[in-house]
Design a protein around this motif. Structure first.
Motif, mmCIF file in Angstrom:
data_model
loop_
_atom_site.group_PDB
_atom_site.id
_atom_site.type_symbol
_atom_site.label_atom_id
_atom_site.label_comp_id
_atom_site.label_asym_id
_atom_site.label_seq_id
_atom_site.Cartn_x
_atom_site.Cartn_y
_atom_site.Cartn_z
ATOM 1 N N VAL A 1 0.836 -1.208 0.000
ATOM 2 C CA VAL A 1 0.000 0.000 0.000
ATOM 3 C C VAL A 1 0.868 1.256 0.000
ATOM 4 O O VAL A 1 0.472 2.288 -0.552
ATOM 5 C CB VAL A 1 -0.985 -0.023 1.198
ATOM 6 C CG1 VAL A 1 -0.281 0.217 2.514
ATOM 7 C CG2 VAL A 1 -2.095 0.973 0.996
ATOM 8 N N ASP A 2 2.066 1.190 0.563
ATOM 9 C CA ASP A 2 2.991 2.322 0.514
ATOM 10 C C ASP A 2 3.461 2.579 -0.911
ATOM 11 O O ASP A 2 3.558 3.725 -1.353
ATOM 12 C CB ASP A 2 4.202 2.075 1.413
ATOM 13 C CG ASP A 2 3.829 1.952 2.877
ATOM 14 O OD1 ASP A 2 2.836 2.581 3.293
ATOM 15 O OD2 ASP A 2 4.536 1.219 3.600
ATOM 16 N N VAL A 3 3.757 1.525 -1.632
ATOM 17 C CA VAL A 3 4.188 1.652 -3.026
ATOM 18 C C VAL A 3 3.052 2.212 -3.870
ATOM 19 O O VAL A 3 3.255 3.084 -4.720
ATOM 20 C CB VAL A 3 4.663 0.288 -3.576
ATOM 21 C CG1 VAL A 3 5.003 0.385 -5.045
ATOM 22 C CG2 VAL A 3 5.843 -0.223 -2.773
ATOM 23 N N GLN A 4 1.844 1.744 -3.620
ATOM 24 C CA GLN A 4 0.678 2.216 -4.361
ATOM 25 C C GLN A 4 0.439 3.703 -4.091
ATOM 26 O O GLN A 4 0.165 4.473 -5.019
ATOM 27 C CB GLN A 4 -0.544 1.401 -3.949
ATOM 28 C CG GLN A 4 -1.800 1.758 -4.692
ATOM 29 C CD GLN A 4 -2.991 0.943 -4.229
ATOM 30 O OE1 GLN A 4 -2.902 0.174 -3.269
ATOM 31 N NE2 GLN A 4 -4.103 1.099 -4.892
ATOM 32 N N ALA A 5 0.554 4.114 -2.844
ATOM 33 C CA ALA A 5 0.353 5.524 -2.504
ATOM 34 C C ALA A 5 1.438 6.394 -3.130
ATOM 35 O O ALA A 5 1.153 7.492 -3.630
ATOM 36 C CB ALA A 5 0.344 5.694 -0.994
ATOM 37 N N ALA A 6 2.681 5.924 -3.113
ATOM 38 C CA ALA A 6 3.778 6.689 -3.720
ATOM 39 C C ALA A 6 3.563 6.836 -5.222
ATOM 40 O O ALA A 6 3.801 7.913 -5.787
ATOM 41 C CB ALA A 6 5.107 6.012 -3.425
ATOM 42 N N ALA A 7 3.108 5.780 -5.873
ATOM 43 C CA ALA A 7 2.841 5.840 -7.312
ATOM 44 C C ALA A 7 1.706 6.822 -7.606
ATOM 45 O O ALA A 7 1.785 7.617 -8.555
ATOM 46 C CB ALA A 7 2.500 4.455 -7.846
ATOM 47 N N PHE A 8 0.663 6.785 -6.795
ATOM 48 C CA PHE A 8 -0.468 7.703 -6.980
ATOM 49 C C PHE A 8 -0.016 9.154 -6.850
ATOM 50 O O PHE A 8 -0.345 9.986 -7.699
ATOM 51 C CB PHE A 8 -1.572 7.408 -5.959
ATOM 52 C CG PHE A 8 -2.643 8.455 -5.937
ATOM 53 C CD1 PHE A 8 -3.611 8.490 -6.919
ATOM 54 C CD2 PHE A 8 -2.670 9.426 -4.943
ATOM 55 C CE1 PHE A 8 -4.596 9.468 -6.907
ATOM 56 C CE2 PHE A 8 -3.642 10.405 -4.923
ATOM 57 C CZ PHE A 8 -4.617 10.427 -5.907
ATOM 58 N N TRP A 9 0.729 9.469 -5.795
ATOM 59 C CA TRP A 9 1.176 10.840 -5.586
ATOM 60 C C TRP A 9 2.177 11.266 -6.664
ATOM 61 O O TRP A 9 2.233 12.443 -7.032
ATOM 62 C CB TRP A 9 1.757 11.018 -4.195
ATOM 63 C CG TRP A 9 0.676 11.096 -3.166
ATOM 64 C CD1 TRP A 9 0.378 10.172 -2.218
ATOM 65 C CD2 TRP A 9 -0.289 12.151 -3.018
ATOM 66 N NE1 TRP A 9 -0.709 10.592 -1.483
ATOM 67 C CE2 TRP A 9 -1.135 11.794 -1.949
ATOM 68 C CE3 TRP A 9 -0.511 13.356 -3.684
ATOM 69 C CZ2 TRP A 9 -2.173 12.611 -1.533
ATOM 70 C CZ3 TRP A 9 -1.563 14.160 -3.253
ATOM 71 C CH2 TRP A 9 -2.379 13.796 -2.193
ATOM 72 N N GLY A 10 2.962 10.332 -7.171
ATOM 73 C CA GLY A 10 3.881 10.646 -8.257
ATOM 74 C C GLY A 10 3.129 11.027 -9.520
ATOM 75 O O GLY A 10 3.471 12.010 -10.192
#
Length: 57
Positions: A20-29
């Motif tokens: 979920v951290d990777v998913q959130a980082a991708a979304f914000w990117g």
């Protein structure tokens, strides 16, 4: 793959990177890049690129 897992074993399970951290980082990117492109583009870029060319045809 096994080398990567052993490198993270010393961290507590709560501190490890979660999907979920990777998913959130991708979304914000994606959000940051989209916002930057929106702010940087020239105001008449859309008009010059799409609207005037379609009228010329």
């Amino acid at each position: 793959m096994a080398g990567e897992a052993s490198m993270l074993k010393f961290l507590k399970p709560k501190s490890r990177l979660q999907p979920v951290d990777v998913q959130a980082a991708a979304f914000w990117g994606v959000a940051a890049v989209s916002g930057a492109l929106y702010l940087i583009q020239p105001f008449d870029w859309l008009k010059k690129t799409f609207l005037e060319k379609s009228e010329e045809k």
